[in-house]
Scaffold this active site. Sequence first.
Site, PDB file in Angstrom:
ATOM      1  CG  ASN A  18      67.830  11.760  10.120  1.00  0.00           C
ATOM      2  OD1 ASN A  18      68.213  12.920  10.090  1.00  0.00           O
ATOM      3  ND2 ASN A  18      68.075  10.912   9.143  1.00  0.00           N
ATOM      4  NE  ARG A  60      72.429  12.427   8.632  1.00  0.00           N
ATOM      5  CZ  ARG A  60      71.902  12.537   7.409  1.00  0.00           C
ATOM      6  NH1 ARG A  60      70.608  12.312   7.236  1.00  0.00           N
ATOM      7  NH2 ARG A  60      72.662  12.871   6.387  1.00  0.00           N
ATOM      8  CG  HIS A 106      75.607  13.093   2.045  1.00  0.00           C
ATOM      9  ND1 HIS A 106      75.751  13.726   0.819  1.00  0.00           N
ATOM     10  CD2 HIS A 106      74.517  13.649   2.623  1.00  0.00           C
ATOM     11  CE1 HIS A 106      74.801  14.619   0.670  1.00  0.00           C
ATOM     12  NE2 HIS A 106      74.038  14.595   1.756  1.00  0.00           N
ATOM     13  NE  ARG A 151      73.204  22.043   0.928  1.00  0.00           N
ATOM     14  CZ  ARG A 151      73.271  20.893   1.579  1.00  0.00           C
ATOM     15  NH1 ARG A 151      74.109  19.955   1.179  1.00  0.00           N
ATOM     16  NH2 ARG A 151      72.521  20.684   2.636  1.00  0.00           N
ATOM     17  CD  GLU A 180      70.946   8.213   5.192  1.00  0.00           C
ATOM     18  OE1 GLU A 180      71.214   9.184   4.483  1.00  0.00           O
ATOM     19  OE2 GLU A 180      69.907   7.516   5.039  1.00  0.00           O
TER      20      GLU A 180
END
Length: 365
Positions: free
Chosen positions: A7, A59, A148, A209, A351
């Site tokens: 990752n 990922r 996501h 963001r 994940e």
Amino acid sequence: MRVLVVNAGSSSLKLSLLGSGDELLAEEELAAPRAEVDPEELRAALGRGVGDADAVGHRIVHGGARFREPVVVDEGVRRALDELVDLAPLHQPKSLAALGAVSSALPGVPAVACFDTAFHATLPDAAATYALPAEWSARWGVRRYGFHGLSHAWIAQRAPEVVGAPADSARIVSCHLGAGASLCAIAGGRSVDTTMGFTPLEGLVMATRSGSVDPGLLLWLMEHENLAEAELAWALEHESGLLGLSGTADMREVLERAGAGDARARLAFEVYLHRLRAGIASMAAALGGLDVLAFTGGVGEHNSEVRAAAASRLAFLGVGIDPARNEAVDGDGDISSARAGVRTVVIRAREDLEIAHQVRSVFEA
């Protein structure tokens, strides 16, 4: 099958070796400034145990329209991934740099790309399509991709287990709340709506963001204030969200300042909650009802105040949480009130497990 999960973050590379029973066998985290990891440090880390893998799962942020499921990486796949950099210029290069570095260090171990966009490949056309000129979609692939997906896919599997509901019929709203944040409407294990779109900028207010902004406002700023494209892009990605509203991107600090009477911090939290509650209701509408509300991600897992505040105006959906359970939950758990019609759960983001499961599925097919 032992799977090395890779990752790539903004400034680090996380390596986790999972055994056939999903047990964590070894893990390492290496500094990777500007997405570059030192080859010697990587080889040393792999030699300390994490490299003892039968396959590697990476990922990858963006799979575009082509990659709708995990895929073994060969030269053709690698070229196709390079071509998708324009769709995710801030994130894709980091993932691909990690793919190249680990593959060079473990040349005999197959690499599998697992995509954050793939879970949303099941979005119905009504949810995936922007009301823009049709030729734009045909020419440039303009659509809502969502992100996501690895986190939301894990929720689709894990949340029904926690509440004892059948995964093939549960209607779930998954709230991935971290530095980046998105919601996903999950019906029968499939994504049917989500808040992020063509880029990860759409949707909820995040740490830095902006989330969704009137595109007319952005055009106005470019025309009337002469803001350059690069300046605007940087501000929306790095200087907006909680940081832009309150001066800090850390939700814990936002709440601390708000509790001390800081008006900017209080407004930031209220704006965050306004978008979050509205988004949850929108996802529930896409599902035609709600059975499970799931919180995950750094904020979703660890901030009881955010969970309580979000749920406080969702009683009309059947949501209700138990204050004591909400404060005490540690790891995966049900925090619903006894009379609530909707089960509310906290799920640890995994994940890594989702990637390992996807890697195994490729070789078991």
